[in-house]
Design a protein around this motif. Sequence first.
Motif, mmCIF file in Angstrom:
data_model
loop_
_atom_site.group_PDB
_atom_site.id
_atom_site.type_symbol
_atom_site.label_atom_id
_atom_site.label_comp_id
_atom_site.label_asym_id
_atom_site.label_seq_id
_atom_site.Cartn_x
_atom_site.Cartn_y
_atom_site.Cartn_z
ATOM 1 N N TYR A 1 0.627 -1.294 -0.041
ATOM 2 C CA TYR A 1 0.058 -0.148 0.126
ATOM 3 C C TYR A 1 0.798 1.260 0.032
ATOM 4 C CZ TYR A 1 -3.853 3.146 0.941
ATOM 5 O OH TYR A 1 -4.737 4.247 0.914
ATOM 6 N N TRP B 1 1.617 5.455 5.823
ATOM 7 C CA TRP B 1 1.451 4.187 5.759
ATOM 8 C C TRP B 1 1.703 3.513 7.285
ATOM 9 C CZ3 TRP B 1 4.881 0.142 6.644
ATOM 10 C CH2 TRP B 1 4.357 -1.146 6.607
ATOM 11 N N ASP C 1 -4.972 0.256 -7.263
ATOM 12 C CA ASP C 1 -5.224 -1.144 -6.214
ATOM 13 C C ASP C 1 -5.066 -2.428 -6.841
ATOM 14 O OD1 ASP C 1 -5.265 0.816 -4.015
ATOM 15 O OD2 ASP C 1 -7.461 0.754 -4.443
ATOM 16 N N LEU D 1 -4.726 -5.077 -4.062
ATOM 17 C CA LEU D 1 -5.243 -4.572 -2.668
ATOM 18 C C LEU D 1 -6.595 -4.076 -2.911
ATOM 19 C CD1 LEU D 1 -2.087 -2.219 -1.818
ATOM 20 C CD2 LEU D 1 -2.901 -4.346 -0.888
ATOM 21 N N THR E 1 -9.995 -1.729 -0.601
ATOM 22 C CA THR E 1 -10.497 -0.914 0.402
ATOM 23 C C THR E 1 -11.641 -1.425 0.982
ATOM 24 O OG1 THR E 1 -9.434 1.149 -0.315
ATOM 25 C CG2 THR E 1 -11.191 1.509 1.165
ATOM 26 N N GLY F 1 -5.897 -0.405 1.485
ATOM 27 C CA GLY F 1 -4.424 -0.971 1.937
ATOM 28 C C GLY F 1 -4.684 -2.598 2.220
#
Length: 172
Positions: free
Chosen positions: A27, A84, A126, A131, A133, A150
């Motif tokens: 991420y 992050w 993403d 990845l 959300t 992430g």
Amino acid sequence: MTDEPQSAAAEPLWGEAEGLTAVEPNYRWVMTINAGILGLILLVGVAVADFVLAEKLGWQQGSLLGPLALIILYLVFAIPGRRWLRLGYDLSEDRLRVARGYLWRRDTIVPFGRIQHIDVDQGLIDRGFDLATLIVHTAGTHNSTVSLPGLDETRAAEMREAIRAHIKRETL
């Protein structure tokens, strides 16, 4: 001055002592790419402004672009990693906790009983890193959406199903 240990209230919200799970390391790259795209747009705007100021007002070419380019580079490469590091979550039996923030910190706890529906979202970048959300919509109007970016795509789907199963048990 005493040697007494500090109270739990004095400990920071972010850290291993809190038991938060960090989001995926990839991420950081997603955040850096997103910041890079925004930085590139800003850099083009600053370059145009620098050119106009040089032509119309006689400024030295690059007097605006040089310093702002350094600031933009710092924002693109330093800030995403720091953000992050301060993004974590905890999924318990009855709630989801999301803690985030580098400059402005936010620690949100969502009881499962307040959840209206749950989404798993994936943007273009993403998808390139597998990845997703997790987006939780709650009852109410103020801050009624909590997002947890992430997450590994599979982990986000598992969390959605775990929350959904808990909500289903409560309504029976």
